[in-house]
Each structure stands twice: as structure tokens, then as C-alpha cells.
Design a protein around this motif. Sequence first.
Motif, PDB file in Angstrom:
ATOM      1  N   THR A  76      28.819  10.153 -28.055  1.00 16.89           N
ATOM      2  CA  THR A  76      29.808   9.446 -27.251  1.00 16.89           C
ATOM      3  C   THR A  76      30.244  10.166 -25.984  1.00 16.89           C
ATOM      4  OG1 THR A  76      30.559   8.478 -29.278  1.00 16.89           O
ATOM      5  CG2 THR A  76      31.944   8.115 -27.370  1.00 16.89           C
ATOM      6  N   ILE A  77      30.972  11.296 -26.103  1.00 18.28           N
ATOM      7  CA  ILE A  77      31.601  11.866 -24.920  1.00 18.28           C
ATOM      8  C   ILE A  77      30.585  12.354 -23.899  1.00 18.28           C
ATOM      9  CG2 ILE A  77      33.081  13.734 -24.105  1.00 18.28           C
ATOM     10  CD1 ILE A  77      34.743  13.393 -26.504  1.00 18.28           C
ATOM     11  N   LEU A  78      29.543  13.041 -24.365  1.00 19.91           N
ATOM     12  CA  LEU A  78      28.597  13.591 -23.397  1.00 19.91           C
ATOM     13  C   LEU A  78      27.436  12.650 -23.112  1.00 19.91           C
ATOM     14  CD1 LEU A  78      28.192  17.395 -23.846  1.00 19.91           C
ATOM     15  CD2 LEU A  78      29.519  16.080 -22.223  1.00 19.91           C
ATOM     16  N   SER A  79      27.334  11.591 -23.914  1.00 16.94           N
ATOM     17  CA  SER A  79      26.220  10.668 -23.716  1.00 16.94           C
ATOM     18  C   SER A  79      26.369   9.981 -22.364  1.00 16.94           C
ATOM     19  CB  SER A  79      26.247   9.635 -24.848  1.00 16.94           C
ATOM     20  OG  SER A  79      25.784   8.409 -24.384  1.00 16.94           O
ATOM     21  N   ASP A  80      25.246   9.771 -21.648  1.00 15.66           N
ATOM     22  CA  ASP A  80      25.388   9.099 -20.361  1.00 15.66           C
ATOM     23  C   ASP A  80      25.104   7.602 -20.460  1.00 15.66           C
ATOM     24  OD1 ASP A  80      22.757   9.473 -20.776  1.00 15.66           O
ATOM     25  OD2 ASP A  80      22.416  10.786 -19.058  1.00 15.66           O
ATOM     26  N   ALA A  81      25.096   7.050 -21.682  1.00 14.71           N
ATOM     27  CA  ALA A  81      24.984   5.599 -21.828  1.00 14.71           C
ATOM     28  C   ALA A  81      26.235   4.969 -21.219  1.00 14.71           C
ATOM     29  CB  ALA A  81      24.855   5.226 -23.299  1.00 14.71           C
ATOM     30  N   PRO A  82      26.060   3.871 -20.431  1.00 12.55           N
ATOM     31  CA  PRO A  82      27.191   3.323 -19.675  1.00 12.55           C
ATOM     32  C   PRO A  82      28.429   3.018 -20.525  1.00 12.55           C
ATOM     33  CG  PRO A  82      25.142   2.261 -19.038  1.00 12.55           C
ATOM     34  CD  PRO A  82      24.805   3.169 -20.173  1.00 12.55           C
ATOM     35  N   VAL A  83      28.258   2.395 -21.681  1.00 10.53           N
ATOM     36  CA  VAL A  83      29.430   2.054 -22.492  1.00 10.53           C
ATOM     37  C   VAL A  83      30.188   3.320 -22.886  1.00 10.53           C
ATOM     38  CG1 VAL A  83      30.149   1.206 -24.754  1.00 10.53           C
ATOM     39  CG2 VAL A  83      28.560  -0.125 -23.375  1.00 10.53           C
ATOM     40  N   ASN A  84      29.446   4.351 -23.259  1.00  9.10           N
ATOM     41  CA  ASN A  84      30.105   5.573 -23.678  1.00  9.10           C
ATOM     42  C   ASN A  84      30.788   6.276 -22.515  1.00  9.10           C
ATOM     43  OD1 ASN A  84      29.456   5.077 -26.264  1.00  9.10           O
ATOM     44  ND2 ASN A  84      27.734   6.488 -26.362  1.00  9.10           N
ATOM     45  N   ASN A  87      28.798 -10.844 -34.468  1.00 10.62           N
ATOM     46  CA  ASN A  87      29.479  -9.938 -33.543  1.00 10.62           C
ATOM     47  C   ASN A  87      28.449  -9.419 -32.561  1.00 10.62           C
ATOM     48  OD1 ASN A  87      32.106 -10.051 -34.604  1.00 10.62           O
ATOM     49  ND2 ASN A  87      31.517  -8.679 -36.264  1.00 10.62           N
ATOM     50  N   TYR A  88      28.910  -9.070 -31.369  1.00  7.31           N
ATOM     51  CA  TYR A  88      27.968  -8.648 -30.335  1.00  7.31           C
ATOM     52  C   TYR A  88      28.240  -7.230 -29.858  1.00  7.31           C
ATOM     53  CZ  TYR A  88      26.496 -13.476 -30.029  1.00  7.31           C
ATOM     54  OH  TYR A  88      25.994 -14.710 -30.322  1.00  7.31           O
ATOM     55  N   LEU A  89      27.174  -6.474 -29.639  1.00 10.25           N
ATOM     56  CA  LEU A  89      27.278  -5.184 -28.968  1.00 10.25           C
ATOM     57  C   LEU A  89      26.336  -5.240 -27.783  1.00 10.25           C
ATOM     58  CD1 LEU A  89      27.245  -2.266 -31.572  1.00 10.25           C
ATOM     59  CD2 LEU A  89      29.074  -2.868 -29.992  1.00 10.25           C
ATOM     60  N   ARG A  90      26.860  -4.828 -26.628  1.00 11.44           N
ATOM     61  CA  ARG A  90      26.010  -4.828 -25.433  1.00 11.44           C
ATOM     62  C   ARG A  90      25.946  -3.409 -24.908  1.00 11.44           C
ATOM     63  NH1 ARG A  90      29.428  -9.356 -25.465  1.00 11.44           N
ATOM     64  NH2 ARG A  90      28.187 -11.234 -25.731  1.00 11.44           N
ATOM     65  N   PHE A  91      24.755  -2.909 -24.724  1.00 13.47           N
ATOM     66  CA  PHE A  91      24.635  -1.523 -24.262  1.00 13.47           C
ATOM     67  C   PHE A  91      23.284  -1.314 -23.593  1.00 13.47           C
ATOM     68  CE2 PHE A  91      21.802  -0.257 -27.690  1.00 13.47           C
ATOM     69  CZ  PHE A  91      22.136  -1.133 -28.709  1.00 13.47           C
ATOM     70  N   MET A  92      23.127  -0.117 -23.019  1.00 20.63           N
ATOM     71  CA  MET A  92      21.883   0.175 -22.308  1.00 20.63           C
ATOM     72  C   MET A  92      21.528   1.645 -22.525  1.00 20.63           C
ATOM     73  SD  MET A  92      21.134  -0.543 -18.323  1.00 20.63           S
ATOM     74  CE  MET A  92      21.698   0.938 -17.560  1.00 20.63           C
ATOM     75  N   ALA A  93      20.269   1.904 -22.790  1.00 20.38           N
ATOM     76  CA  ALA A  93      19.806   3.291 -22.867  1.00 20.38           C
ATOM     77  C   ALA A  93      19.415   3.719 -21.459  1.00 20.38           C
ATOM     78  CB  ALA A  93      18.615   3.402 -23.807  1.00 20.38           C
ATOM     79  N   THR A  94      19.780   4.949 -21.089  1.00 17.00           N
ATOM     80  CA  THR A  94      19.449   5.408 -19.736  1.00 17.00           C
ATOM     81  C   THR A  94      18.266   6.360 -19.733  1.00 17.00           C
ATOM     82  OG1 THR A  94      21.130   7.088 -19.999  1.00 17.00           O
ATOM     83  CG2 THR A  94      21.742   5.135 -18.750  1.00 17.00           C
ATOM     84  N   LYS A  95      17.850   6.816 -20.929  1.00 15.73           N
ATOM     85  CA  LYS A  95      16.643   7.643 -20.968  1.00 15.73           C
ATOM     86  C   LYS A  95      15.886   7.393 -22.270  1.00 15.73           C
ATOM     87  CE  LYS A  95      19.265  11.716 -22.442  1.00 15.73           C
ATOM     88  NZ  LYS A  95      20.651  11.781 -22.079  1.00 15.73           N
TER      89      LYS A  95
END
Length: 340
Positions: A23-31, A180-188
Amino acid sequence: MPRMLSSVGFLLVAGAAMAHNVTILSDAPVNQEITGLLVWVLVFSVLVFGLVAGTLVYTIWKFRAKPGDDGLPPQVHGNDRMEIIWTAIPLLIVMVLFVLTAQTLVKIKRPVAGSVPIEATGWQFWWDFQYPDEGLRTAGELVIPVGQPVEVKITSGDVIHSFWPPSLTGKADAVPGEDNYLRFMATKPGNYYGYCAELCGASHANMRFRILALEREDYNRFIEAYKAYAAPAPASEPAARGQQLFNTQCAACHTVKGTAARGVVGPDLSLFGLRTTLGSGVWANTPENLKRWIQDSAAMKPGSKMPPFKHLADADVEALMTYLYSLKLDGFDFAQLPRY
Ligand code: HEC
Ligand SMILES: [Cu+2]
């Protein structure tokens, strides 16, 4: 005191999150959004803690008993101005946090145009994944593209589960009869760990999953190849024997694309040879583990709904294994992906 504990708590959580790349250090946009929120909360807690502790220390020192002080000091009751101040400031802090939280929630819940629709269904104790647009199905390990948002529709086939890939996004409950929906994106690119985050029975702790994020062109190549895929014709005598055994012993529950095996009670095994894990993201997909799994999955995973096959001869189990490992697409090796 409670405030001090919560500040210390925040620091501990931040430290643990850094250590685990969660979470905190992840660079995924939602996080990133969530982390931004956390920083504000942290700033306010530190300010409030400093103010309260500072005032306390100052008061203790300033109004300590001095030599010659006898009896009680002058007694004071009520101070309208101070009461207004210490009501107004916390109210203001709560309002600011409320607005920031509402903004973040709206931002991360908003449907994103051009996202890849995916359906995730929780079962005791594994995850079924479908690509409704492509008519494809898989289990335990979900392949997604890097740099394109995905929209995962989450539900359950039995009890309440919760879908949580912490390095990519937050959790959403999987509730029977509800979406239920979760929307997210992987950046790497990577092999991202996921967990079931709602106690769901004997093997709740063994109900995990992986999200395999591939570069866009690899992802497209994967989807196209999977669409065109049919299980390869057995290339050896044991593989042929394995397929035949599979179709009699296992096909009622498992699907292998392009064969007579069309069961949907258990995970889709069409691309089992590409799996990095076994038993819904829990064990490494090694021949030793696969053998134990087929012979008695419940001995590895308490409560597993797959029946034991202890009665099969060793040679038969090995034939099944040869067949299962032949189920893959050329040109893909997910074992190389870095793990998060
Ligand atoms: C009665 C239904 C049923 C039958 C029959 C069955 N399975 Fe399963 N199988 C399951 C279920 C359910 C799971 C998921 C268990 C879990 O992870 O909790 C599973 C999981 C598996 C997995 C792990 C898949 C993964 O995603 O990691 C393999 C491999 C497997 N089965 C192979 C076989 C083979 C080989 C046979 C035949 C010898 C067989 N199964 C027969 C229901 C069945
Ligand atoms: Cu669960």
C-alpha cells in the motif's frame, strides 16, 4: 494517551508497510491516493499529539508545587473561550479529513473508460476469474495488462469472501448474490500477491491468489493465444494416458479448453502448465506438491472440496501430472515475473 498510541500505531503501520512493499510504498494509482490520505491523517495526529503532550508538560512544570505552597491553589471553573476553541479545532480537523476522504473515495470508485472488465468469484477456497468480453476463464492466477485500468466485478458462489491484492489496491467483499467493484491499474510487470480477507472457513488462510501483470503487448498476445487455444494433443504415451484418466476422473469438476472436460465445480485447468502456484496461490507449482495435491488435497488444504485420489496408482498420478504440465501456451513463462 489514546492519541499518542494512535500516532505510534501509525508509525508502526508505516514501517511494516515499507518492509512489505504494501500500500504505502506501492506506486499503483489507487494506493497512491490512499497514501496521500494517510499522510494528512498522520500530520494531524502528530500536531494534536504535540499540542496535547506539550500543554501537559508545560502545565505540570509551570504549576508544580513550590516551596511554601500550602493547601489548594485557587480553583477555577469553566472557560467559555477555551471550550469553544477546543470544540472548534477538532471539528475543523474532522471536516478537513472528511472532505479529503470523500474526494479520495469518489476518485477511486469512479468507473474508468477503457478498463478491462474481469469477473472474480470466490469459492471455498479458491478464486475463479473470467474475462466476459473474451469468453475466457482461469483460476487462482489472473493475467492483467500493465498501464491499463482493470475493473474487477467481485462476487461469491458460497460464503462471504474478500478480494485483496494489497500492492495494487484495497479490498472488496465477495458477497453471494451481490456485485462489488474494484478498479485499479498495475504500473509495472509483476506477480502480485492477493489474499482472501474475510474469514470464510477452515482454509481461509490458504485462500490466496496472484495477479500477473504483463506488458501490454504480452498481455494482448496472451489473450489472443488463449482465445485460439485448445489443449495440445498428447505428445507422449503417459500424456495420452493422463488425458484419458483426466476425462474420466476429473472432468466432472474441471475444464480443459478444447477437450471433453467441461466441469465448473473446480478451477479451470486449461493453462495449468503456466501456473506459478497451486491450490489458489498457496503452494509453488512443483511436481512434488502436485502429486500430494492429487492424492489428498485436503491433507494440504483442510476443507478442500476436491476429493482424494489415493486409490490411483503412482504411475497414473504421474500420467495425470504429465498431462497437466503439457497444458500451456508457448512463449510465456510467468515464473520470471518479479514478486510484489
Ligand atoms: C468433485 C470435484 C472435483 C474433482 C472430481 C476433481 N477436482 Fe480438482 N479441484 C476441485 C476443487 C473444488 C479445487 C479447488 C480446491 C481449493 O483450492 O480449495 C480443485 C483443485 C485442483 C487443482 C489445483 C488448481 C489450482 O488452481 O491451483 C488441481 C491441479 C486439480 N484440482 C486437479 C485434479 C485432478 C487431476 C483431478 C482428477 C484426478 C481432480 N482435480 C478431480 C474439485 C475437483
Ligand atoms: Cu475466502
